[in-house]
Design an enzyme around this catalytic site. Sequence first.
Site, mmCIF file in Angstrom:
data_model
loop_
_atom_site.group_PDB
_atom_site.id
_atom_site.type_symbol
_atom_site.label_atom_id
_atom_site.label_comp_id
_atom_site.label_asym_id
_atom_site.label_seq_id
_atom_site.Cartn_x
_atom_site.Cartn_y
_atom_site.Cartn_z
ATOM 1 N N LYS A 13 9.508 -10.251 -6.405
ATOM 2 C CA LYS A 13 8.356 -11.117 -6.721
ATOM 3 C C LYS A 13 7.056 -10.292 -6.747
ATOM 4 O O LYS A 13 6.262 -10.423 -7.661
ATOM 5 C CB LYS A 13 8.202 -12.240 -5.677
ATOM 6 C CG LYS A 13 9.421 -13.129 -5.523
ATOM 7 C CD LYS A 13 9.156 -14.288 -4.573
ATOM 8 C CE LYS A 13 8.896 -13.890 -3.140
ATOM 9 N NZ LYS A 13 10.041 -13.223 -2.456
ATOM 10 N N ARG A 88 6.432 -21.339 1.119
ATOM 11 C CA ARG A 88 7.724 -20.927 1.663
ATOM 12 C C ARG A 88 8.374 -22.029 2.483
ATOM 13 O O ARG A 88 9.468 -21.836 3.013
ATOM 14 C CB ARG A 88 7.504 -19.728 2.578
ATOM 15 C CG ARG A 88 8.101 -18.418 2.065
ATOM 16 C CD ARG A 88 7.539 -17.341 2.951
ATOM 17 N NE ARG A 88 8.287 -16.147 3.029
ATOM 18 C CZ ARG A 88 7.884 -14.986 2.518
ATOM 19 N NH1 ARG A 88 6.806 -14.912 1.786
ATOM 20 N NH2 ARG A 88 8.589 -13.898 2.738
ATOM 21 N N ARG A 127 14.000 0.531 0.601
ATOM 22 C CA ARG A 127 12.587 0.649 0.190
ATOM 23 C C ARG A 127 11.812 1.524 1.170
ATOM 24 O O ARG A 127 12.005 1.466 2.377
ATOM 25 C CB ARG A 127 11.975 -0.755 0.159
ATOM 26 C CG ARG A 127 10.478 -0.745 -0.091
ATOM 27 C CD ARG A 127 9.968 -2.073 -0.508
ATOM 28 N NE ARG A 127 10.093 -3.100 0.514
ATOM 29 C CZ ARG A 127 9.736 -4.371 0.332
ATOM 30 N NH1 ARG A 127 9.267 -4.748 -0.844
ATOM 31 N NH2 ARG A 127 9.868 -5.252 1.297
ATOM 32 N N ARG A 160 9.096 -0.076 6.157
ATOM 33 C CA ARG A 160 8.474 -1.240 6.787
ATOM 34 C C ARG A 160 9.388 -1.705 7.914
ATOM 35 O O ARG A 160 10.596 -1.749 7.743
ATOM 36 C CB ARG A 160 8.342 -2.375 5.759
ATOM 37 C CG ARG A 160 7.014 -2.431 5.068
ATOM 38 C CD ARG A 160 7.000 -3.373 3.892
ATOM 39 N NE ARG A 160 7.401 -4.753 4.169
ATOM 40 C CZ ARG A 160 7.340 -5.737 3.277
ATOM 41 N NH1 ARG A 160 6.888 -5.497 2.064
ATOM 42 N NH2 ARG A 160 7.716 -6.949 3.579
ATOM 43 N N ARG A 171 15.609 -12.299 7.697
ATOM 44 C CA ARG A 171 14.706 -12.849 6.668
ATOM 45 C C ARG A 171 15.494 -13.652 5.630
ATOM 46 O O ARG A 171 15.028 -14.676 5.141
ATOM 47 C CB ARG A 171 13.933 -11.711 5.989
ATOM 48 C CG ARG A 171 12.862 -11.108 6.895
ATOM 49 C CD ARG A 171 12.382 -9.780 6.386
ATOM 50 N NE ARG A 171 11.594 -9.875 5.168
ATOM 51 C CZ ARG A 171 11.327 -8.825 4.379
ATOM 52 N NH1 ARG A 171 11.794 -7.636 4.674
ATOM 53 N NH2 ARG A 171 10.595 -8.989 3.300
HETATM 54 P P1 AMP Z 1 6.734 -10.911 2.225
HETATM 55 O O1 AMP Z 1 6.110 -9.584 1.940
HETATM 56 O O2 AMP Z 1 6.349 -11.980 1.229
HETATM 57 O O3 AMP Z 1 8.225 -10.826 2.408
HETATM 58 O O4 AMP Z 1 6.131 -11.416 3.621
HETATM 59 C C1 AMP Z 1 6.228 -10.641 4.794
HETATM 60 C C2 AMP Z 1 6.147 -11.532 6.016
HETATM 61 O O5 AMP Z 1 4.875 -12.212 6.043
HETATM 62 C C3 AMP Z 1 7.178 -12.645 6.090
HETATM 63 O O6 AMP Z 1 8.421 -12.207 6.603
HETATM 64 C C4 AMP Z 1 6.482 -13.638 7.005
HETATM 65 O O7 AMP Z 1 6.519 -13.213 8.352
HETATM 66 C C5 AMP Z 1 5.034 -13.538 6.538
HETATM 67 N N1 AMP Z 1 4.765 -14.489 5.431
HETATM 68 C C6 AMP Z 1 4.432 -14.180 4.151
HETATM 69 N N2 AMP Z 1 4.240 -15.283 3.421
HETATM 70 C C7 AMP Z 1 4.452 -16.334 4.250
HETATM 71 C C8 AMP Z 1 4.426 -17.749 4.087
HETATM 72 N N3 AMP Z 1 4.126 -18.321 2.902
HETATM 73 N N4 AMP Z 1 4.705 -18.519 5.169
HETATM 74 C C9 AMP Z 1 4.988 -17.970 6.360
HETATM 75 N N5 AMP Z 1 5.051 -16.655 6.583
HETATM 76 C C10 AMP Z 1 4.777 -15.821 5.547
#
Ligand code: AMP
Length: 218
Positions: A13, A88, A127, A160, A171
């Site tokens: 994404k 989410r 990654r 990361r 996740r």
């Molecule tokens: P991502 O890079 O989108 O995978 O986000 C990394 C982390 O940020 C996730 O594993 C969550 O801990 C937090 N996070 C990002 N977006 C959201 C969201 N919309 N709602 C809740 N937590 C989020």
Amino acid sequence: MRLILLGPPGAGKGTQAKVLSQKLNLVHLSTGDIFRESAKRPDEIGQRLTGYMQRGQLVPDEIVNQIVIEKLKDKRIQNRFILDGYPRTKTQATSLDEFLAINKIPLDMVVYMQTSEQVIIDRLTGRRICGKCGANYHIKNILPKKDGICDICGGRLIQRDDDKKETVLKRIKVYNQQTAGLIDYYKNKGFLHTVSGDLEVDRLYKILHELFNEEGLI
Ligand code: AMP
């Protein structure tokens, strides 16, 4: 164009959102990027955010909603945004719906990037990112010229914390439990278009470009 990219972690994404925002002059709003930046704060908020992310848990809805809605209040981005990683949960989706309805900002499309579990695991655990500028690499298919060093800024490449295998599996579980239900939510509203997140970046970009063209969005 107002767009949501929906899909599991590792669907690509963020990568597509970056390309699309540059080529189509859209604003890329990534809640993950926002939280990674805020987690660097040396205070309690920073620590709490780091905790959620390291455990592969979602940040509570109230915090996420407040941040996104605040951004969307900016009139300059209301007609040209890509939401990446938000909503989410059902609560986030309904909160977004309410804000968009009140402010008469119609959503154009939700793209669901359907991705197989093995592809997700390979992408995320392989990654590497630059600790300095954030550029993305991969141990198998996006190698830097010099081992462990960023081509762009010379920074060190790191993994990361939330890309470690155990956290990746967590996740995926959290996605299946809390986010996957949004596929039907947006399907029922008539917004959903499904594409394959397993495809290469350029190939998927072309498909998305064609789709937006067919739908009269560009
Ligand atoms: P991502 O890079 O989108 O995978 O986000 C990394 C982390 O940020 C996730 O594993 C969550 O801990 C937090 N996070 C990002 N977006 C959201 C969201 N919309 N709602 C809740 N937590 C989020």
